[in-house]
Write an enzyme that holds these catalytic residues in place. Structure first.
Site, PDB file in Angstrom:
ATOM      1  N   LYS A   1       0.789  -1.010   0.051  1.00 30.67           N
ATOM      2  CA  LYS A   1       0.034  -0.102   0.032  1.00 30.67           C
ATOM      3  C   LYS A   1       0.919   1.205  -0.143  1.00 30.67           C
ATOM      4  CE  LYS A   1      -3.805   0.203   2.660  1.00 30.67           C
ATOM      5  NZ  LYS A   1      -4.765  -0.300   3.775  1.00 30.67           N
TER       6      LYS A   1
HETATM    7  O1  G3P Z   1      -7.718   0.932   6.334  1.00 32.29           O
HETATM    8  C1  G3P Z   1      -8.521   1.888   7.065  1.00 32.29           C
HETATM    9  C2  G3P Z   1      -9.573   2.276   5.912  1.00 32.29           C
HETATM   10  O2  G3P Z   1     -10.171   1.467   5.705  1.00 32.29           O
HETATM   11  C3  G3P Z   1     -10.064   3.566   6.533  1.00 32.29           C
HETATM   12  O3  G3P Z   1     -11.149   3.199   7.626  1.00 32.29           O
HETATM   13  O4  G3P Z   1     -12.490   3.338   9.551  1.00 32.29           O
HETATM   14  O5  G3P Z   1     -10.473   4.730   9.389  1.00 32.29           O
HETATM   15  O6  G3P Z   1     -12.523   5.286   7.839  1.00 32.29           O
HETATM   16  P1  G3P Z   1     -11.635   4.079   8.567  1.00 32.29           P
END
Ligand code: G3P
Length: 214
Positions: free
Chosen positions: A84
């Protein structure tokens, strides 16, 4: 289409993989910061549980050190590694450099323009933050639709991330996402429905089968 678990918590990951329909693991630096395990030990444990993709986000801040980090991670995760990359000038440059050898996934994507760049840089995946985009910009699902159109007929596959409910995950897929990565609670809720629970209860209490229930 694959469903991944978005977590660095070994217990959650083990439970999710035991479901039988989760195909790999996505992590990010914030999730890794919450892990009790040292990173190399975590990778060893993840590889024992799963032979699908393991997404790891580079954290180095120069081109040379990022390439070294990519190779170091490749030694640990081998063919399972997906790198990533943050959507910065450095991240997209690394994507162009590495994607012919290691699958790459620019992440934290919020615009169709970034998707175009990722496509040109040879990315195999592109992680779009759906719920965050809805909260911060208005419509994460429209963003998925636009990016899916941009990626049509390319090798870059849209990975919908930041999904907070089974409905949001399903709508992201309907809007054109190729893959989904889900946090543990959303993942566990995917197969559940209160009406199904009622039907199952009735099967159990009123039904018969070849074998006696325990
Ligand atoms: O890998 C994290 C991404 O999926 C963001 O998730 O829950 O921080 O918006 P969130």
């Amino acid at each position: 289409m694959s469903i991944f678990i978005d977590s660095a918590n070994l217990i959650q990951i083990k439970t999710a993989l035991e479901l039988g329909w989760v195909q790999g693991i996505t992590t990010n630096p914030l999730l890794l910061a919450q892990s009790d395990l040292e990173l190399k030990a975590l990778f060893v444990a993840l590889r024992k549980l799963n032979d699908g993709p393991i997404f790891y986000q580079l954290t180095s801040n120069s081109f040379e050190s990022s390439i070294a980090e990519a190779h170091q991670t490749l030694e640990l995760l081998e063919k399972q590694l997906v790198i990533k990359l943050p959507p910065t000038d450095l991240g997209f440059r690394l994507c162009s450099e590495l994607s012919s050898r290691i699958p790459c996934c620019p992440t934290a994507i919020y615009s169709p323009a970034q998707a175009l760049v990722a496509r040109e840089a040879g990315a195999q995946y592109l992680a779009v933050y759906v719920n965050r985009a809805t909260r911060l910009m208005g419509d994460g699902l429209k963003l998925i639709e636009d990016i899916a159109a941009i990626l049509k007929d390319s090798q870059t596959k849209l990975l919908a991330a930041s999904l907070k409910s089974p409905d949001e995950a399903t709508l992201a897929f309907l809007a054109g996402a190729h893959h989904l990565t889900l946090p543990y609670s959303t993942l566990m809720d995917m197969s559940r429905h209160p009406l199904s629970d009622e039907a199952v209860k009735q099967f159990e209490t009123e039904g018969v089968g070849l074998v006696q229930r325990d």
